[in-house]
Design a protein around this motif. Structure first.
Motif, PDB file in Angstrom:
ATOM      1  N   VAL A   1      49.755  44.621  35.702  1.00  0.00           N
ATOM      2  CA  VAL A   1      48.462  44.293  35.100  1.00  0.00           C
ATOM      3  C   VAL A   1      47.560  45.497  35.313  1.00  0.00           C
ATOM      4  O   VAL A   1      47.375  45.965  36.428  1.00  0.00           O
ATOM      5  CB  VAL A   1      47.831  43.048  35.777  1.00  0.00           C
ATOM      6  CG1 VAL A   1      46.513  42.696  35.113  1.00  0.00           C
ATOM      7  CG2 VAL A   1      48.788  41.876  35.728  1.00  0.00           C
TER       8      VAL A   1
ATOM      9  N   VAL B   1      44.355  46.165  35.233  1.00  0.00           N
ATOM     10  CA  VAL B   1      43.184  46.169  36.105  1.00  0.00           C
ATOM     11  C   VAL B   1      43.582  45.993  37.567  1.00  0.00           C
ATOM     12  O   VAL B   1      42.952  46.538  38.472  1.00  0.00           O
ATOM     13  CB  VAL B   1      42.147  45.126  35.635  1.00  0.00           C
ATOM     14  CG1 VAL B   1      42.673  43.719  35.773  1.00  0.00           C
ATOM     15  CG2 VAL B   1      40.844  45.261  36.399  1.00  0.00           C
ATOM     16  N   ILE B   2      44.681  45.296  37.800  1.00  0.00           N
ATOM     17  CA  ILE B   2      45.142  45.166  39.193  1.00  0.00           C
ATOM     18  C   ILE B   2      45.675  46.514  39.671  1.00  0.00           C
ATOM     19  O   ILE B   2      45.421  46.936  40.801  1.00  0.00           O
ATOM     20  CB  ILE B   2      46.207  44.056  39.311  1.00  0.00           C
ATOM     21  CG1 ILE B   2      45.569  42.703  38.992  1.00  0.00           C
ATOM     22  CG2 ILE B   2      46.813  44.036  40.705  1.00  0.00           C
ATOM     23  CD1 ILE B   2      46.505  41.535  39.145  1.00  0.00           C
TER      24      ILE B   2
ATOM     25  N   MET C   1      42.926  47.276  42.188  1.00  0.00           N
ATOM     26  CA  MET C   1      43.361  46.638  43.417  1.00  0.00           C
ATOM     27  C   MET C   1      44.364  47.520  44.147  1.00  0.00           C
ATOM     28  O   MET C   1      44.170  47.850  45.309  1.00  0.00           O
ATOM     29  CB  MET C   1      43.959  45.278  43.120  1.00  0.00           C
ATOM     30  CG  MET C   1      43.246  44.154  43.837  1.00  0.00           C
ATOM     31  SD  MET C   1      43.946  42.597  43.380  1.00  0.00           S
ATOM     32  CE  MET C   1      42.565  41.832  42.619  1.00  0.00           C
TER      33      MET C   1
ATOM     34  N   VAL D   1      40.601  46.512  27.708  1.00  0.00           N
ATOM     35  CA  VAL D   1      39.251  45.950  27.656  1.00  0.00           C
ATOM     36  C   VAL D   1      38.910  45.294  28.996  1.00  0.00           C
ATOM     37  O   VAL D   1      37.815  45.452  29.537  1.00  0.00           O
ATOM     38  CB  VAL D   1      39.150  44.924  26.506  1.00  0.00           C
ATOM     39  CG1 VAL D   1      37.786  44.250  26.503  1.00  0.00           C
ATOM     40  CG2 VAL D   1      39.409  45.612  25.182  1.00  0.00           C
ATOM     41  N   THR D   2      39.894  44.569  29.530  1.00  0.00           N
ATOM     42  CA  THR D   2      39.681  43.917  30.829  1.00  0.00           C
ATOM     43  C   THR D   2      39.327  44.955  31.884  1.00  0.00           C
ATOM     44  O   THR D   2      38.384  44.778  32.664  1.00  0.00           O
ATOM     45  CB  THR D   2      40.957  43.172  31.258  1.00  0.00           C
ATOM     46  OG1 THR D   2      41.395  42.379  30.166  1.00  0.00           O
ATOM     47  CG2 THR D   2      40.699  42.300  32.450  1.00  0.00           C
TER      48      THR D   2
ATOM     49  N   TRP E   1      35.789  46.048  31.653  1.00  0.00           N
ATOM     50  CA  TRP E   1      34.834  45.118  32.267  1.00  0.00           C
ATOM     51  C   TRP E   1      34.912  45.187  33.782  1.00  0.00           C
ATOM     52  O   TRP E   1      33.910  45.023  34.469  1.00  0.00           O
ATOM     53  CB  TRP E   1      35.055  43.689  31.757  1.00  0.00           C
ATOM     54  CG  TRP E   1      34.480  43.524  30.388  1.00  0.00           C
ATOM     55  CD1 TRP E   1      35.166  43.430  29.216  1.00  0.00           C
ATOM     56  CD2 TRP E   1      33.096  43.485  30.043  1.00  0.00           C
ATOM     57  NE1 TRP E   1      34.297  43.337  28.158  1.00  0.00           N
ATOM     58  CE2 TRP E   1      33.012  43.370  28.634  1.00  0.00           C
ATOM     59  CE3 TRP E   1      31.908  43.567  30.769  1.00  0.00           C
ATOM     60  CZ2 TRP E   1      31.795  43.308  27.955  1.00  0.00           C
ATOM     61  CZ3 TRP E   1      30.706  43.501  30.088  1.00  0.00           C
ATOM     62  CH2 TRP E   1      30.652  43.381  28.698  1.00  0.00           C
ATOM     63  N   GLY E   2      36.112  45.446  34.282  1.00  0.00           N
ATOM     64  CA  GLY E   2      36.254  45.640  35.726  1.00  0.00           C
ATOM     65  C   GLY E   2      35.400  46.812  36.193  1.00  0.00           C
ATOM     66  O   GLY E   2      34.694  46.736  37.200  1.00  0.00           O
TER      67      GLY E   2
ATOM     68  N   ALA F   1      34.067  39.632  40.696  1.00  0.00           N
ATOM     69  CA  ALA F   1      34.573  40.383  39.543  1.00  0.00           C
ATOM     70  C   ALA F   1      36.097  40.391  39.533  1.00  0.00           C
ATOM     71  O   ALA F   1      36.734  40.210  38.496  1.00  0.00           O
ATOM     72  CB  ALA F   1      34.035  41.813  39.576  1.00  0.00           C
ATOM     73  N   MET F   2      36.682  40.551  40.736  1.00  0.00           N
ATOM     74  CA  MET F   2      38.150  40.539  40.812  1.00  0.00           C
ATOM     75  C   MET F   2      38.707  39.230  40.288  1.00  0.00           C
ATOM     76  O   MET F   2      39.767  39.182  39.664  1.00  0.00           O
ATOM     77  CB  MET F   2      38.593  40.734  42.270  1.00  0.00           C
ATOM     78  CG  MET F   2      38.600  42.173  42.714  1.00  0.00           C
ATOM     79  SD  MET F   2      38.554  42.325  44.504  1.00  0.00           S
ATOM     80  CE  MET F   2      40.095  41.609  44.956  1.00  0.00           C
TER      81      MET F   2
ATOM     82  N   VAL G   1      36.990  38.727  35.992  1.00  0.00           N
ATOM     83  CA  VAL G   1      37.026  39.667  34.872  1.00  0.00           C
ATOM     84  C   VAL G   1      38.268  39.454  34.005  1.00  0.00           C
ATOM     85  O   VAL G   1      38.172  39.365  32.783  1.00  0.00           O
ATOM     86  CB  VAL G   1      36.934  41.124  35.370  1.00  0.00           C
ATOM     87  CG1 VAL G   1      37.396  42.086  34.303  1.00  0.00           C
ATOM     88  CG2 VAL G   1      35.505  41.443  35.774  1.00  0.00           C
ATOM     89  N   ILE G   2      39.422  39.317  34.644  1.00  0.00           N
ATOM     90  CA  ILE G   2      40.662  39.205  33.854  1.00  0.00           C
ATOM     91  C   ILE G   2      40.615  37.973  32.943  1.00  0.00           C
ATOM     92  O   ILE G   2      40.710  38.096  31.720  1.00  0.00           O
ATOM     93  CB  ILE G   2      41.909  39.172  34.763  1.00  0.00           C
ATOM     94  CG1 ILE G   2      42.010  40.469  35.550  1.00  0.00           C
ATOM     95  CG2 ILE G   2      43.172  38.929  33.942  1.00  0.00           C
ATOM     96  CD1 ILE G   2      43.193  40.522  36.495  1.00  0.00           C
TER      97      ILE G   2
ATOM     98  N   THR H   1      37.657  37.982  30.190  1.00  0.00           N
ATOM     99  CA  THR H   1      37.876  38.916  29.088  1.00  0.00           C
ATOM    100  C   THR H   1      38.909  38.346  28.125  1.00  0.00           C
ATOM    101  O   THR H   1      38.732  38.368  26.908  1.00  0.00           O
ATOM    102  CB  THR H   1      38.365  40.273  29.639  1.00  0.00           C
ATOM    103  OG1 THR H   1      37.531  40.637  30.713  1.00  0.00           O
ATOM    104  CG2 THR H   1      38.325  41.333  28.574  1.00  0.00           C
ATOM    105  N   GLU H   2      39.947  37.795  28.715  1.00  0.00           N
ATOM    106  CA  GLU H   2      41.009  37.192  27.903  1.00  0.00           C
ATOM    107  C   GLU H   2      40.441  36.067  27.021  1.00  0.00           C
ATOM    108  O   GLU H   2      40.715  36.002  25.821  1.00  0.00           O
ATOM    109  CB  GLU H   2      42.057  36.634  28.871  1.00  0.00           C
ATOM    110  CG  GLU H   2      43.236  35.958  28.236  1.00  0.00           C
ATOM    111  CD  GLU H   2      44.342  36.931  27.879  1.00  0.00           C
ATOM    112  OE1 GLU H   2      44.442  37.960  28.553  1.00  0.00           O
ATOM    113  OE2 GLU H   2      45.086  36.642  26.925  1.00  0.00           O
TER     114      GLU H   2
ATOM    115  N   VAL I   1      37.985  37.789  24.309  1.00  0.00           N
ATOM    116  CA  VAL I   1      38.591  38.669  23.308  1.00  0.00           C
ATOM    117  C   VAL I   1      39.643  37.910  22.491  1.00  0.00           C
ATOM    118  O   VAL I   1      39.678  38.008  21.264  1.00  0.00           O
ATOM    119  CB  VAL I   1      39.201  39.917  23.985  1.00  0.00           C
ATOM    120  CG1 VAL I   1      39.899  40.790  22.968  1.00  0.00           C
ATOM    121  CG2 VAL I   1      38.110  40.700  24.691  1.00  0.00           C
TER     122      VAL I   1
END
Lengths: 185, 560
Positions: free
Chosen positions: A26, A28-29, A33, A156-157, A160-161, B536-537, B540-541, B544-545, B548
């Motif tokens: 993923v 953003v992870i 992270m 996109v995610t 936003w992160g 946010a962690m 956000v995921i 957004t999903e 969008v």
């Protein structure tokens, strides 16, 4: 059992293939992270080396500026969409990620942060805030796929992160600016 | 002259006790509203329970779903919010040398804004225009006035939060380098959580629901709305819990004649609950469609993380009990239990509340697990769990608090008679809850659905098999209403009729050899930033999903 040992454990955990594969699956992870946790593992491990090689850190990083510069260079390198992509496709680059983030960025951040004056600290946070806002904007409104390995929705995610993290940093800067800790402490 | 002397003496005793008449009036008003809500909400609960057991047919002009909505609104929003604010404002006043006049004005404004909001919300419920059960839960849509009322309640609570922040900041300016007194520290944590949790629901109501129910937009993104709702709703539950915990850590040790367990651990628990709470909202949507497995998996961790400070709490409290009892001469592995003040309602009620949190918390952990939740999710089990956590762990602690807080703010004393009444009330409440919540849990496992009035599904054998348990539920509900009446009687007796006198605000001291708490615990700025990043962690995921790749929007539905 000290913090360096916990740092080492965290690093081994993060490098373990099932964990690494999951986190990299993923976007953003992967970026928000895994990478920060690698830096944190380095910061924890740094204590051991700071004690063992205090002369080295004193000689090369006496005012914190060289260290923080190295930290910034490494971080910016890993923020390029291209590098993250390569970490997924080229094992050598992935290896470099697992080495550079803890042992170059994490170590130098730990050693430099306390040595910096408040202006230096704030400048670093301000620059990263601006950078994060810019990257957020780029990832959210980019008309194209920036990483071959991730879908546009993941991009996109991630955007936003970046924006929410930047908001967190803006709140912190505002807190620092408006609140004078000496009035309370 | 004599009157002057008398007045001077009274002022001095008040000052010694940390009693401020104007602040006491504020807290008294809040607490009075809370317990009036308990009385009305309790009766509605009884009606609901009797209907659910098939013992009572409700008229068409006042149906089950109306009762359910009003019961929920009164007990979930009014009772808890008013009690929490009344209690913590009393603590702020007592700890921090009296509430500042501007803060008091804010709290009074908040009080009236909330009352107006509440009246606005109730009118559509009475007109059967707002039987939505869950307050902000699209695609069910209530009358617009209902939402405007609820939005006013939000504004009122915000005013109280801001007041508390001003109060604490002012105290800290005048007491450099000191730690905020522990109960005010809990208050700070609770108001921080309230402030941020309400943001989610404010966004949901102002930008999504109000335009939708007024017809300015045709559809609503249900997933986004529900996610915002639970980010608030779950946090609210934990705010009540944190309020109860504050009494467990600070008040109960004093009442049993002990000392407070580690100050640092207490403050870490508050910080941990503040940082990790909002992210827990997602487990309420664990069987919602449209959330992929990876996100649900991640949220198992985020939800279970909240269990960790609770385990720390359990450890700390039982350590306090054992130490105190042993100091009083308690012997043996379990013999020291005899040394606890079982006849003191101020101890008994919160103690049983703590005990009930063991099965309640375990049930919560079961529900945050995807597969287990599949079995119980839309059943009475959830209702049972909710009554065990809120109705027992939290509300019983509130009851226990009322036996010293109400006399304190009313300048009266707890008489032995009322104490005995309180002990009886505690046992009635306990037995009632065991019957009711126990039956709900069990009948839920057998498949009886929640949010449904009595039905036998055309005399289907399975549905008929639920009846004995539903009868148990009605028995429990009846006992509980007796408990409600006794409790409300005790509170108003202590408020207006008990003998005049001074009551102490019980705050336990630290252990003698306590280690110094590091100052970092006072850096709320940092903890709030960490909280924002953790939130946010978590969000956000999925958000957004949902935005969008939005599912088709939903028009408003009126299912009743």
């Amino acid at each position: 059992m000290n913090q360096s040992f916990y740092g080492l454990l965290l690093w081994i955990f993060l490098v373990a293939p099932p964990v690494a594969n999951f986190m990299e699956s993923v976007m953003v992870i992967h970026m928000h992270m895994q990478m920060p946790m690698l830096v944190i593992s380095g910061m924890l491990m740094a204590r051991f080396f700071q004690k063992r090689f205090s002369g080295f850190f004193e000689k090369w990083n006496s005012n914190g500026v060289p260290g923080i510069t190295l930290f910034v260079v490494i971080m910016i390198y890993w923020m390029l969409p291209r590098t993250m992509d390569e970490a997924l496709t080229t094992p050598l680059v992935e290896g470099f990620k697992f080495i550079s983030l803890p042992f170059l960025a994490g170590f130098s951040l730990r050693d430099s942060w306390k040595k910096l004056n408040p202006f230096g600290k704030n400048s670093i946070i301000v620059s990263f805030t601006v950078l994060f806002l810019g990257l957020g904007w780029l990832y959210i409104w980019s008309p194209v796929q920036l990483c071959n390995n991730y879908l546009v929705i993941q991009q996109v995610t991630l955007g936003w992160g970046f924006l929410t993290t930047a908001i967190g940093m803006v709140v912190y800067l505002g807190y620092n600016f408006f609140i004078d800790p000496s009035a309370y402490e | 002259m004599e009157a002057d002397l008398k007045a001077g003496f009274k002022d001095k005793t008040n000052k010694m006790l940390g009693y401020h008449p104007e602040d006491a009036k504020l807290s008294k008003s809040y607490i009075a509203v809370a317990f009036m809500a308990l009385l009305v909400g309790g009766f509605l609960g009884l009606i609901q329970g009797l209907n659910r057991a098939g013992l009572l047919e409700l008229p068409t002009w006042f149906n089950y779903y109306q009762v359910l909505t009003a019961h929920g609104l009164l007990l979930i929003l009014v009772l808890t919010a008013f009690f929490t604010i009344g209690y913590f404002y009393a603590a702020l006043s007592h700890n921090l040398g009296g509430i500042l006049p501007k803060v008091r004005r804010l709290a009074w404004t908040g009080f009236y804004v909330k009352l107006v909001g509440f009246v606005l919300a109730v009118i559509p419920i009475l007109m059967n225009e707002a039987s939505v059960m869950y307050t902000f839960y699209p695609p069910m849509a209530a009358h617009p006035v209902f939402y405007i009322g609820l939005a006013l309640i939000v504004v009122g609570v915000w005013l109280c939060c801001i007041g508390a922040f001003i109060q604490v900041a002012n105290w800290r300016k005048n007491h450099k380098g000191q730690h905020v007194p522990i109960l005010s520290y809990f208050a700070t944590g609770v108001f921080v959580l309230l402030f941020f949790a309400l943001m989610f629901v404010a966004v949901e109501v102002l930008f999504m629901i109000i335009p939708w129910v007024f017809g300015w937009v045709d559809t609503i993104n249900v997933m986004v709305a529900r996610t915002l709702f639970w980010a608030f709703g779950h946090t609210l539950v934990n705010i009540w819990y944190l309020t109860a915990v504050s009494a467990w850590y600070v008040v109960v040790p004093k009442i049993i004649g002990g000392k407070r367990w580690s100050d640092l651990l207490t403050r870490v628990v508050v910080i941990a609950l503040v940082i990790m709470n909002i992210t827990g909202g997602f487990h309420h949507q664990i069987i919602d469609p449209g959330i992929n497995a990876v996100v649900k998996f991640m949220h198992v961790f985020m939800s279970l993380a909240i269990g960790f400070p609770s385990l720390m709490t359990a450890f700390a409290l039982f350590a306090v009990f054992e130490r105190t009892a042993r100091r009083k001469g308690g012997k043996g592995l379990i013999g020291w239990w005899k040394k606890m003040p079982w006849g003191d309602v101020r101890f008994l009620a919160p103690f049983i509340a703590m005990l009930s949190f063991i099965p309640a918390g375990a049930g919560g952990i079961a529900q945050s697990t995807n597969q287990l939740d599949q079995v119980v999710h839309n059943t009475m089990w959830i209702v049972g769990h909710f009554h065990l956590t809120l109705g027992m762990s939290v509300v019983m602690t509130f009851f226990g608090i009322s036996y010293w807080l109400v006399p304190f703010i009313s300048n009266r004393v707890l008489t032995p008679q009322i104490n005995r009444l309180g002990v009886i009330q505690t046992w009635i409440w306990t037995v009632g809850m065991i019957f009711m919540a126990g039956a709900m849990h069990y009948v839920g496992l057998l498949g009886s659905p929640r949010r449904t009035s009595y039905t036998t599904y055309g005399d289907h054998a399975t549905a008929l098999g639920w009846d004995p348990y539903l009868m148990c539920l009605a028995v429990g509900g009846t006992l509980l209403i007796i408990g409600v009446i006794l409790q409300v009687y005790a509170v108003f007796n202590l408020m207006f009729f008990a003998p005049k006198g001074e009551t102490e605000f019980p705050i336990a001291e630290e252990e003698d050899n306590a280690t110094k708490t590091p100052y970092i615990t006072e850096r709320w700025g940092i903890w709030i930033v960490v909280m924002i990043i953790v939130v946010a962690m978590a969000y956000v995921i999925p958000l957004t999903e949902f935005i969008v790749n939005a599912p088709p929007g939903s028009p408003p539905f009126k299912t009743w």
